[in-house]
Design a protein around this motif. Structure first.
Motif, PDB file in Angstrom:
ATOM      1  N   UNK A   1       0.828  -1.210   0.000  1.00 41.07           N
ATOM      2  CA  UNK A   1       0.000   0.000   0.000  1.00 41.07           C
ATOM      3  C   UNK A   1       0.859   1.255   0.000  1.00 41.07           C
ATOM      4  N   UNK A   2       1.963   1.216   0.754  1.00 40.72           N
ATOM      5  CA  UNK A   2       2.860   2.373   0.805  1.00 40.72           C
ATOM      6  C   UNK A   2       3.508   2.621  -0.551  1.00 40.72           C
ATOM      7  N   UNK A   3       3.990   1.535  -1.180  1.00 48.06           N
ATOM      8  CA  UNK A   3       4.635   1.669  -2.484  1.00 48.06           C
ATOM      9  C   UNK A   3       3.658   2.190  -3.534  1.00 48.06           C
ATOM     10  N   UNK A   4       2.387   1.832  -3.374  1.00 43.61           N
ATOM     11  CA  UNK A   4       1.368   2.281  -4.329  1.00 43.61           C
ATOM     12  C   UNK A   4       0.865   3.684  -4.024  1.00 43.61           C
ATOM     13  N   UNK A   5       1.335   4.271  -2.905  1.00 46.37           N
ATOM     14  CA  UNK A   5       0.885   5.607  -2.534  1.00 46.37           C
ATOM     15  C   UNK A   5      -0.539   5.636  -2.025  1.00 46.37           C
ATOM     16  N   UNK A   6      -1.017   4.485  -1.560  1.00 45.10           N
ATOM     17  CA  UNK A   6      -2.406   4.391  -1.081  1.00 45.10           C
ATOM     18  C   UNK A   6      -2.470   4.843   0.373  1.00 45.10           C
ATOM     19  N   UNK A   7      -2.399   6.148   0.566  1.00 46.16           N
ATOM     20  CA  UNK A   7      -2.320   6.697   1.921  1.00 46.16           C
ATOM     21  C   UNK A   7      -3.506   6.319   2.811  1.00 46.16           C
ATOM     22  N   UNK A   8      -4.745   6.400   2.331  1.00 43.33           N
ATOM     23  CA  UNK A   8      -5.870   6.061   3.220  1.00 43.33           C
ATOM     24  C   UNK A   8      -5.780   4.637   3.757  1.00 43.33           C
TER      25      UNK A   8
END
Length: 350
Positions: free
Chosen positions: A53-60
């Motif tokens: 999720x972090x690598x994908x920039x999925x902050x929420x």
């Protein structure tokens, strides 16, 4: 195979925190041990989901996952894991577009958790920016998932010393019981009583210590929360020691070691072994005291838990020379064993 693993990580990251970590109440009652074991088995998958999720920039997703996982890390004493994950999640949220995508309350909650874990590791540098100082915070975030219940216990004992008055923290603490009662949150009420008992211990108010610890223990017992009962039994064991009832103190701490082992809460085992060692010292069983503190120190070292290790070290220092069964590691100058600055930890925390 790599594609399948990547897809699985993405699927896990896309699930809600309750699906990945479990419902908040799962850690509060009779199913506490089962949920802890479940998360132990899923810990690598959880780490992979967070990384994905972090690598994908999925902050929420990232922020919600770390917030939901924080209590598990706290119970397991995984301070380093918690700090690393929270720092990564906040960095993701701070990236371009991330802050707007992640809910502000979730980000604030992650900051409060990071500050609290940093304090436990001996790093007080985030206190001012990460710990809520507004006494009204308890009314806006009154559950364990909210900022107030992470920041307030951390402030107690670290923000200028546990024994002296800290008006903002006192105002929050004194109002928490009423807030939780109004919400019908019995776990929150019990946790608030436990924190008030700790404050009473630091300030030498033994009557308040006994009252809050006993009521908190009863509430935790009714909920089936073994972790909560561990906190209360430790406080009552200290009280018995102060009263000179060493047999009762030893019984309470021995029961605590047994319960903590059942839950596999190894930092709690370490602290309670050290408590047993403290009881052995005034009864002049110095060999037993050294052995108990040695066991506690080795466990704390294995867990990279600096407060527990320091507590064991102090116990060894209280015994006569030449009796130690464990030699504490010597950290590099100016740094703690977990890589944090050594000046932030205050011994009053235990």
């Amino acid at each position: 195979m790599a594609g399948d693993q990547h897809a699985a990580q993405g699927h896990l990251a896309g699930r809600g925190p309750e699906e990945v970590v479990g419902p908040r109440g799962g850690f509060d009652g009779a199913e506490q041990r089962a949920w802890l074991c479940r998360l132990d088995a899923e810990s690598l998958n959880l780490r992979a989901a967070l990384d994905h999720a972090t690598a994908a920039g999925a902050a929420p997703v990232t922020v919600r996952l770390v917030n939901a996982s924080a209590w598990y890390w706290c119970l397991r004493g995984r301070i380093g894991d918690a700090r690393g994950a929270l720092e990564s999640a906040l960095a993701c949220a701070a990236a371009e577009g991330g802050q707007a995508a992640a809910a502000g309350a979730d980000v604030d909650g992650a900051r409060a958790r990071l500050a609290a874990f940093a304090v436990l590791a001996g790093d007080g540098s985030l206190q001012d920016g990460g710990l809520e100082s507004d006494p009204t915070a308890a009314s806006t975030a009154p559950t364990r998932g909210g900022d107030g219940c992470w920041s307030t216990p951390a402030r107690l004992g670290f923000a200028g010393g546990a024994g002296r008055s800290d008006a903002p923290a006192d105002a929050v603490l004194d109002g928490l019981i009423a807030v939780f009662r109004n919400l019908g949150d019995r776990w929150g009420e019990a946790a608030a009583l436990s924190t008030l008992a700790t404050r009473a211990l630091y300030r030498g108010d033994l009557a308040e210590l006994r009252s809050n610890a006993e009521v908190g223990s009863r509430l935790f017992g009714e909920l089936g929360d073994q972790w909560g009962r561990l906190q209360a039994s430790e406080q009552l064991g200290i009280l018995a020691e102060i009263d000179g009832d060493y047999a009762e103190a030893a019984r309470l701490h021995e029961d605590g070691v047994r319960s903590a082992r059942e839950l596999e809460l190894w930092t709690q085992v370490s602290f309670r072994l050290s408590r047993q060692g403290r009881i052995a010292l005034p009864t002049v069983d110095t060999a037993l005291a050294a052995d108990l503190h040695g066991q506690a120190g080795r466990l704390a070292e294995e867990q990279s838990h600096r407060p527990a290790r320091q507590f064991a070290e102090i116990g060894l220092a209280l015994g006569p020379p030449g009796t130690a069964t464990w030699t504490p590691p010597r950290p590099a100058c100016g740094r703690g064993s977990n890589g944090t600055a050594g000046s932030g930890w205050r011994s009053a925390s235990r």
